[in-house]
Design a protein around this motif. Structure first.
Motif, PDB file in Angstrom:
ATOM      1  N   ARG A  71      43.348  47.021  38.225  1.00 15.97           N
ATOM      2  CA  ARG A  71      44.391  45.789  38.686  1.00 15.97           C
ATOM      3  C   ARG A  71      43.476  44.605  38.238  1.00 15.97           C
ATOM      4  O   ARG A  71      44.009  43.538  37.752  1.00 15.97           O
ATOM      5  N   SER A  72      42.095  44.603  38.828  1.00 22.21           N
ATOM      6  CA  SER A  72      41.392  43.391  38.572  1.00 22.21           C
ATOM      7  C   SER A  72      41.034  43.042  37.222  1.00 22.21           C
ATOM      8  O   SER A  72      41.228  41.910  36.522  1.00 22.21           O
ATOM      9  N   ALA A  75      44.359  41.700  35.679  1.00 16.27           N
ATOM     10  CA  ALA A  75      44.943  40.341  36.263  1.00 16.27           C
ATOM     11  C   ALA A  75      43.895  39.255  35.105  1.00 16.27           C
ATOM     12  O   ALA A  75      44.501  38.319  34.963  1.00 16.27           O
ATOM     13  N   ARG A  76      42.683  39.820  34.894  1.00 10.96           N
ATOM     14  CA  ARG A  76      42.005  38.787  33.853  1.00 10.96           C
ATOM     15  C   ARG A  76      42.743  38.688  32.388  1.00 10.96           C
ATOM     16  O   ARG A  76      42.673  37.519  32.049  1.00 10.96           O
ATOM     17  N   THR A  78      45.716  39.184  31.837  1.00 15.61           N
ATOM     18  CA  THR A  78      47.049  38.450  31.958  1.00 15.61           C
ATOM     19  C   THR A  78      46.812  36.888  31.997  1.00 15.61           C
ATOM     20  O   THR A  78      47.406  36.217  31.254  1.00 15.61           O
ATOM     21  N   THR A 104      50.891  37.877  37.193  1.00  8.98           N
ATOM     22  CA  THR A 104      49.681  38.285  37.214  1.00  8.98           C
ATOM     23  C   THR A 104      49.777  39.500  38.369  1.00  8.98           C
ATOM     24  O   THR A 104      50.387  39.386  39.475  1.00  8.98           O
ATOM     25  N   SER A 106      48.954  41.752  41.320  1.00  5.97           N
ATOM     26  CA  SER A 106      48.308  41.579  42.725  1.00  5.97           C
ATOM     27  C   SER A 106      46.956  42.467  42.834  1.00  5.97           C
ATOM     28  O   SER A 106      47.160  43.570  42.266  1.00  5.97           O
ATOM     29  N   ILE A 107      45.938  41.772  43.312  1.00  4.50           N
ATOM     30  CA  ILE A 107      44.527  42.638  43.635  1.00  4.50           C
ATOM     31  C   ILE A 107      44.424  42.720  44.905  1.00  4.50           C
ATOM     32  O   ILE A 107      44.750  41.747  45.942  1.00  4.50           O
TER      33      ILE A 107
END
Length: 357
Positions: A71-72, A75-76, A78, A104, A106-107
Motif C-alpha cells: 500500500r505504501s 500511495a507513492r 498514485t 490514494t 490508505s496506509i
C-alpha cells in the motif's frame, strides 16, 4: 526501464518538479519510474493520446499494480500519477484531469520500531568496548611484530641472508597493517552509531557528510536533507569523543588504503569505507545491524535508530517542533508519530509500575 511514446511529457513533468518542488533525486527517479510503468501499460492497451485515458482506466491500472506492490508503494505511485495529470491539464497537455478524483490508498498507521533507552545504551557501550578491545589487540599485534627476533633469536639472525630476513618481516608488516585497519574500522563504526543516535539523521544524510560539516566548537553538524534542504543539528559529548577518535586515529588509516580514483572522490568525506572511498549506505546499514546482533538488542536499521532518538528526546521532555527541526520533517504530522510511541511506552510502564493499573 521501458520507454514509451509519452517520455517527452514525463521528462517535462520531472523537470517541472525539479525546478518548482525541490524534490530529491531519489524521489524524482521513483516518480519517473512510476509514470513510465503506468503509461507503458496504457500504451500496451493501444492508447496513443493522453486524452484517451479516463478515471476508470486509472482505477484499472491501480488494480493491476496493487497485486504486486504494498500500500505504501501504491500511495507513492498514485501521488505521482495524480501530480502528472494535474500538471498536464494545467499546462494544456490534456483537455481534462482524469486523476483529479483518484483516491490514494490508505496506509495502515504502524508504530515505528524503537529501542528502549537501556537497549540504546547497551548498543553504544558494546561499540565503544569493541574500539577498546580492537585497540588492545592491534597494539599487541604490533608489539609482537616489533618484538619478534629479540633475545635468543638475535644470535641466529647473523647467519641468515638478507632475503630470509625480508621474507620473515613481510608477514609481520602485513599483520600490523591488518590490525591497524581493524582498529580504524571499529573506531569508524562507533562514531557512526554515536552520530546516528545523537542526531537522528538519515543514513543517506550520514554518508553524504563531509568533514567540514562537523563543528566541534558548537558541537553541531550541518545536514543536507531531502530536497537539498539544510539544517543544523546538535550532538552530545559521547558523539564528539567518538568522532574525534575516528578523525584523528581511524580515518587516516583507511585513507591510506584508497586508490587514486577513490581518494579524489572521498577527499572531504567524513566516513570512509574499507578501501578508502566514501562509505556507502549498504555498509552503514550493515554496521548497525551487526552492532545490534553483537549487543544482543533487537535487530534495527539506521532508520530505527533515528526513530529511537526521536522517541527518547520526546520522553525526555523535548518539544515536538524541536524534534521536527532536528529530524528535518517538512510536516509536523510526520513527527507526531513519535508521540504515539512515547504514549505506548508510557502505557507499558504504567501497567508494570502502577498498583491500580
Amino acid at each position: 526501464m521501458s520507454s514509451t511514446q509519452f517520455d517527452g511529457d514525463i521528462d517535462s513533468f520531472v523537470s517541472y518538479l525539479k525546478s518548482n518542488r525541490g524534490l530529491s533525486a531519489n524521489t524524482l527517479k521513483a516518480y519517473r519510474a512510476d509514470l513510465t510503468a503506468c503509461l507503458h501499460l496504457f500504451e500496451l492497451r493501444g492508447v496513443t493520446d493522453l486524452n484517451e485515458i479516463t478515471l476508470d482506466d486509472l482505477r484499472s491500472w491501480m488494480a493491476v499494480e496493487s497485486r504486486d506492490h504494498a500500500r505504501s508503494s501504491m500511495a507513492r505511485k498514485t501521488v505521482a500519477v495524480r501530480g502528472f495529470f494535474a500538471w498536464a491539464y494545467e499546462h494544456g497537455v490534456t483537455n481534462t484531469d482524469p486523476a483529479a478524483t483518484l483516491m490514494t490508498p490508505s496506509i495502515p498507521s504502524t508504530l515505528p520500531a524503537v529501542l528502549t533507552e537501556s537497549q540504546a545504551e547497551q548498543l553504544l557501550d558494546v561499540a565503544e568496548q569493541a574500539v577498546a578491545t580492537n585497540q588492545y589487540k592491534g597494539d599487541g599485534g604490533a608489539a609482537a611484530a616489533s618484538g619478534s627476533g629479540s633475545g635468543k633469536a638475535v644470535g641466529k639472525t647473523a647467519d641468515k641472508s638478507a632475503d630470509t630476513v625480508n621474507r620473515n618481516e613481510a608477514p609481520a608488516r602485513a599483520d600490523k597493517r591488518d590490525s591497524a585497519r581493524v582498529v580504524a574500522e571499529s573506531q569508524r563504526n562507533a562514531a557512526i552509531l554515536e552520530l546516528l543516535y545523537a542526531t537522528g539523521i538519515r543514513v543517506a544524510e550520514l554518508v553524504s557528510m563531509d568533514i567540514v560539516d562537523v563543528d566541534f566548537s558548537n558541537r553541531t553538524i550541518k545536514v543536507t536533507g531531502k530536497g537539498n534542504k539544510q539544517r543544523v543539528v546538535p550532538f552530545g559529548l559521547p558523539a564528539q569523543r567518538a568522532l574525534e577518535t575516528w578523525l584523528e586515529q581511524g580515518r587516516p588509516v583507511l585513507a591510506r588504503t584508497a586508490t587514486d580514483a577513490a581518494k579524489s572522490r572521498a577527499t572531504n568525506a567524513l566516513f570512509l569505507g574499507a578501501r578508502g572511498g566514501r562509505i556507502d549506505q549498504r555498509i552503514a546499514r550493515d554496521i548497525v545491524h551487526r552492532a545490534a546482533r553483537e549487543a544482543g538488542v533487537p535487530d534495527i536499521s539506521p532508520h530505527a535508530l533515528r526513530h529511537s532518538a526521536a522517541t527518547h528526546m520526546l520522553d525526555g521532555g523535548a518539544d515536538l517542533r524541536e524534534v521536527q527541526e532536528m529530524l528535518g520533517h517538512s510536516s509536523l504530522k510526520t513527527t507526531q508519530r513519535y508521540t504515539h510511541v512515547s504514549i505506548e511506552q508510557l502505557k507499558n510502564r504504567y501497567g508494570q509500575a502502577f498498583p491500580r493499573a
